[in-house]
Write a protein that holds these residues in place. Structure first.
Motif, short mmCIF file in Angstrom:
data_model
loop_
_atom_site.label_atom_id
_atom_site.label_comp_id
_atom_site.label_asym_id
_atom_site.label_seq_id
_atom_site.Cartn_x
_atom_site.Cartn_y
_atom_site.Cartn_z
N ASN A 118 0.83 -1.21 0.00
CA ASN A 118 0.00 0.00 0.00
C ASN A 118 0.86 1.26 0.00
N ALA A 119 1.90 1.26 0.81
CA ALA A 119 2.79 2.43 0.87
C ALA A 119 3.49 2.62 -0.48
N GLY A 120 3.89 1.55 -1.10
CA GLY A 120 4.54 1.65 -2.41
C GLY A 120 3.59 2.17 -3.47
N ASN A 121 2.38 1.63 -3.51
CA ASN A 121 1.40 2.07 -4.51
C ASN A 121 1.00 3.53 -4.33
N LEU A 122 1.00 4.00 -3.09
CA LEU A 122 0.64 5.38 -2.81
C LEU A 122 1.85 6.32 -2.82
N SER A 123 3.03 5.76 -3.09
CA SER A 123 4.28 6.53 -3.13
C SER A 123 4.58 7.22 -1.81
N LEU A 124 4.35 6.51 -0.73
CA LEU A 124 4.71 6.98 0.61
C LEU A 124 6.13 6.49 0.86
N SER A 125 7.08 7.21 0.31
CA SER A 125 8.45 6.73 0.14
C SER A 125 9.16 6.30 1.43
N ARG A 126 9.13 7.12 2.43
CA ARG A 126 9.87 6.78 3.65
C ARG A 126 9.24 5.59 4.37
N LEU A 127 7.92 5.58 4.46
CA LEU A 127 7.23 4.46 5.09
C LEU A 127 7.46 3.19 4.29
N TYR A 128 7.45 3.30 2.97
CA TYR A 128 7.70 2.13 2.12
C TYR A 128 9.08 1.54 2.42
N ALA A 129 10.09 2.37 2.53
CA ALA A 129 11.45 1.88 2.80
C ALA A 129 11.50 1.15 4.14
N GLN A 130 10.84 1.72 5.16
CA GLN A 130 10.81 1.08 6.47
C GLN A 130 10.07 -0.26 6.41
N MET A 131 8.93 -0.25 5.71
CA MET A 131 8.12 -1.47 5.62
C MET A 131 8.87 -2.55 4.84
N GLN A 132 9.63 -2.15 3.85
CA GLN A 132 10.42 -3.12 3.09
C GLN A 132 11.43 -3.82 3.99
N THR A 133 12.09 -3.04 4.83
CA THR A 133 13.09 -3.61 5.74
C THR A 133 12.45 -4.56 6.74
N ILE A 134 11.37 -4.12 7.40
CA ILE A 134 10.76 -4.98 8.42
C ILE A 134 10.11 -6.22 7.79
N THR A 135 9.58 -6.07 6.57
CA THR A 135 9.00 -7.22 5.88
C THR A 135 10.05 -8.29 5.65
N GLU A 136 11.22 -7.87 5.20
CA GLU A 136 12.28 -8.85 4.95
C GLU A 136 12.79 -9.48 6.24
N LEU A 137 12.86 -8.69 7.31
CA LEU A 137 13.27 -9.26 8.60
C LEU A 137 12.27 -10.30 9.09
N LEU A 138 10.99 -10.02 8.89
CA LEU A 138 9.96 -10.97 9.32
C LEU A 138 9.82 -12.15 8.38
N ARG A 139 10.08 -11.93 7.08
CA ARG A 139 9.96 -13.01 6.10
C ARG A 139 10.92 -14.15 6.42
N SER A 140 12.15 -13.80 6.68
CA SER A 140 13.16 -14.83 6.93
C SER A 140 13.11 -15.35 8.36
N ALA A 141 12.51 -14.57 9.26
CA ALA A 141 12.43 -14.91 10.68
C ALA A 141 13.82 -15.13 11.29
N ALA A 142 14.86 -14.68 10.58
CA ALA A 142 16.23 -14.84 11.08
C ALA A 142 16.56 -13.76 12.11
N ASP A 143 15.95 -12.58 11.98
CA ASP A 143 16.28 -11.48 12.87
C ASP A 143 15.01 -10.84 13.42
N ILE A 144 14.27 -11.61 14.16
CA ILE A 144 13.04 -11.11 14.79
C ILE A 144 13.37 -9.99 15.76
N ASP A 145 14.49 -10.13 16.47
CA ASP A 145 14.90 -9.09 17.42
C ASP A 145 15.13 -7.77 16.69
#
Length: 168
Positions: free
Chosen positions: A116-143
């Motif tokens: 949603n942030a990407g489609n709406l061009s909410l650039s800073r939030l998108y960058a943050q969400m991208q990082t946390i999504t990848e951290l949660l996807r791999s579950a390697a760095d939940i901390d």
């Protein structure tokens, strides 16, 4: 009457069908100009200068020009979805899932917010969400995802504030 305007049963075809037929047959097509419009094709005339909304300056939070491009220049539609983002959002659900240690759910909410942030061009939030999504996807760095949450909450609040300021 042009032969191309006739259907298989001898009926006159609507302009849209004739236009599509010409395009499919690679014929030269004259498209009505957007400033005049064409009611038969469902093309509305462009708004006059006075009716157009004030241009919004891009910020680090909202890339307005890019968002408008993603919505094919439909400013009314872009603003509608910006408003929806402020009202209907998975952010509270993401925070609750993180607090309850439901990381699979948190990933789903984060991934949705990222899109949603990407489609709406909410650039800073998108960058943050991208990082946390990848951290949660791999579950390697939940901390790492947990440590990132306070900054993400602040960025989310600031983004919502920017959107509300834009829409007023």
């Amino acid at each position: 009457m042009e032969k191309n305007n006739m259907g298989i049963f001898g009926c006159i075809l609507p302009k849209k069908v004739v236009l599509l037929r010409k395009i499919m047959q690679c014929e030269k097509v004259t498209i009505p100009s957007a400033d005049k419009g064409d009611a038969a094709l469902g093309i509305k005339p462009m708004a006059k200068e006075a009716e157009m909304m004030e241009p919004y300056q891009n910020t680090e939070w909202i890339q307005y020009d890019e968002g408008l491009r993603r919505f094919a220049g439909r400013e009314d539609l872009y603003r509608k979805y910006l408003l929806k983002f402020t009202v209907i959002s998975d952010f509270d659900a993401l925070c609750a899932a993180m607090q309850d240690r439901r990381y699979a759910d948190a990933f789903r909410y984060a991934h949705s917010l990222k899109g949603n942030a990407g489609n709406l061009s909410l650039s800073r939030l998108y960058a943050q969400m991208q990082t946390i999504t990848e951290l949660l996807r791999s579950a390697a760095d939940i901390d790492g995802a947990i440590r990132m949450l306070p900054a993400l909450q602040e960025d989310y609040r600031k983004t919502i504030s920017e959107i509300k300021q834009l829409l007023t």
